[in-house]
Enzyme design. Sequence first.
Site, PDB file in Angstrom:
ATOM      1  N   GLU A  75       0.912  -1.039  -0.126  1.00 40.90           N
ATOM      2  CA  GLU A  75      -0.003   0.138   0.127  1.00 40.90           C
ATOM      3  C   GLU A  75       0.721   1.385  -0.131  1.00 40.90           C
ATOM      4  OE1 GLU A  75      -3.228   2.192   2.945  1.00 40.90           O
ATOM      5  OE2 GLU A  75      -1.656   0.882   3.611  1.00 40.90           O
ATOM      6  N   LYS A 166     -10.597   1.152   0.235  1.00 43.76           N
ATOM      7  CA  LYS A 166     -10.262   0.683   1.535  1.00 43.76           C
ATOM      8  C   LYS A 166     -11.400   1.316   2.556  1.00 43.76           C
ATOM      9  CE  LYS A 166      -6.537   1.816   5.066  1.00 43.76           C
ATOM     10  NZ  LYS A 166      -5.146   2.369   5.406  1.00 43.76           N
ATOM     11  N   CYS A 201      -4.440  -2.975   4.839  1.00 48.73           N
ATOM     12  CA  CYS A 201      -3.848  -2.605   5.799  1.00 48.73           C
ATOM     13  C   CYS A 201      -4.781  -2.442   7.202  1.00 48.73           C
ATOM     14  CB  CYS A 201      -3.386  -0.976   5.637  1.00 48.73           C
ATOM     15  SG  CYS A 201      -2.144  -0.309   6.943  1.00 48.73           S
TER      16      CYS A 201
END
Length: 555
Positions: A75, A166, A201
């Site tokens: 990322e 995300k 993440c």
Amino acid sequence: MSNLQKILIFLALVVEAQRTWQISLPSDPTYNAGVVEFIPGEGKGKRKTSHALPRMIEIIESDVTRNLDILVFPEYVLTDEEFRTFVPDPALKIAPCEVPDYDLFLTKLSCAVRSRKVYVVINLNEKVFCANDTTIVGRCDPSGLNTYNTNVVFDRQGRVISRYRKSHLYKYEWYSTTVLPESELAIFTTDFGVTFGHFICFDMLYWNPAEVLIKKRGLTDIIYPTYWFSELPFLVSVQLQEGWAFANDVNLLAADASKPSGRNGGSGIYAGRMGRLTAAIYEEPTTKVLTAKVPKRAQHNIQQMPNVIMPAFVPQISTPRFTKFDLLRDYNVDIFKTQLLPADFTSVKETVCYDSQFCCQFEAARTPIAWWSSAYTAYRYRISAFSGSHATHQRVDYADLKVCALFACTNDQLYSCGHIFPQNVSVGNKYYFSSLKVSGSFVQAPRRLIMPSSVDGALMPVPVHMYDWQEVESKNSTSITITLTHPKEDLLTFGIWGNYYTEKVSKHNFDPVWQPPKPVPPKKVMSSAAAFTAGGNKVCAILLLVTFIKSQLIM
């Protein structure tokens, strides 16, 4: 040469060409995966992309990818909020290499992927016109474009076949990045017979989409680009990755950015309860491709723990430790119930209860190292218990946790726990753990994940073949025990970390909690005479007096 021989030769050439193009077949028991520990591009905006792009293409076109089916980059190493790009709709299966209507860097990546015939996952900052962003109602950036932190998946032909935006943003991402009202589930199927889900993440710490992909959709293979900020005692990158894959018993391909001074680094490929196939974390900025043959779990292959022949244990006073890798500290430990163990303890059997409802049991034995020198400094240890929702994930979002763990401290004060000794301190192992067992009873819940949590001085978890994990189900709870099965020095953490996935949503300073000011009662209006007589308005009285004097002078 007969026609039949010509046909057979032709078919053989076709099969060989197909095999070269498609490294693994659906019938194969494994596939070949690679994750890239990658130094982020330098600078901001287009400068960052210009620095990262040629290094990414070099990796894609290198000999390393010749035997890979899929390659994953981390990322936030390619673009940032200052340089965003449009991304093709995966439903259209557009190859930017063939349709050069997209940013040049995306076109170049698509061409490199098509050239090497490998699935590639990248992460970038995506822009979407508000008018076209049908998923967001009533929210639009003043620029007219919404921004997403986005995974993009290319197939072997360089076509965009999957995209994920995300869901759980980290810290100041909230000020520049848009979030969907509900997490999307990003899933794609490959030509080598494996279906992947992917997220980004911080998403790993939340139920949706991470656990939904596994618990609701039944996926066994997960792709995970990250720019992780490592935190002691429980959330160092590889520690979390391996524990999460173990608890879910899934394959995990995790690629992290490498910036140790910024607390970033640590990548790996994990095979569920079989543990890590490969993993690494570096003290210096490093770009490296980690590769492994990954078992195809969806084929219901019998997965057995490989026999690991352990070398004879020889205790060492000095063992590898990372001091150049900066680390966050988990301030949740300040509200844990803890007990400091004596500096010279060799045996302990204790119970620590956070409240009357949640208790943790600890049994430990240590053996002194005979040639210990007073020139070294040693860690102290605390055993701990915690249960509750008054905790946060890295001070960013609410958390509901249950934890039983032993962790290291630099002195006898609780505030020193979660820190490591700096480089200028000579740290040694005065003792090694000859046995260690941690157990607790964890209440059952529809949304929870309970994982082993361990890390040593080199910021790596204890390998799965060095501990035993037991779960015993009862009507309302699960009794869990983790037992160290081989001697170990330099432990920083060892225990059980339970995430109960709170539904409480953080406001991230966009809608802060505040109390409206109390209404001010209206002032009472008084006549001029009353003001003068009462002396309540001296200004009015003075004005009246001046007016009276002027009128007398005129007369």
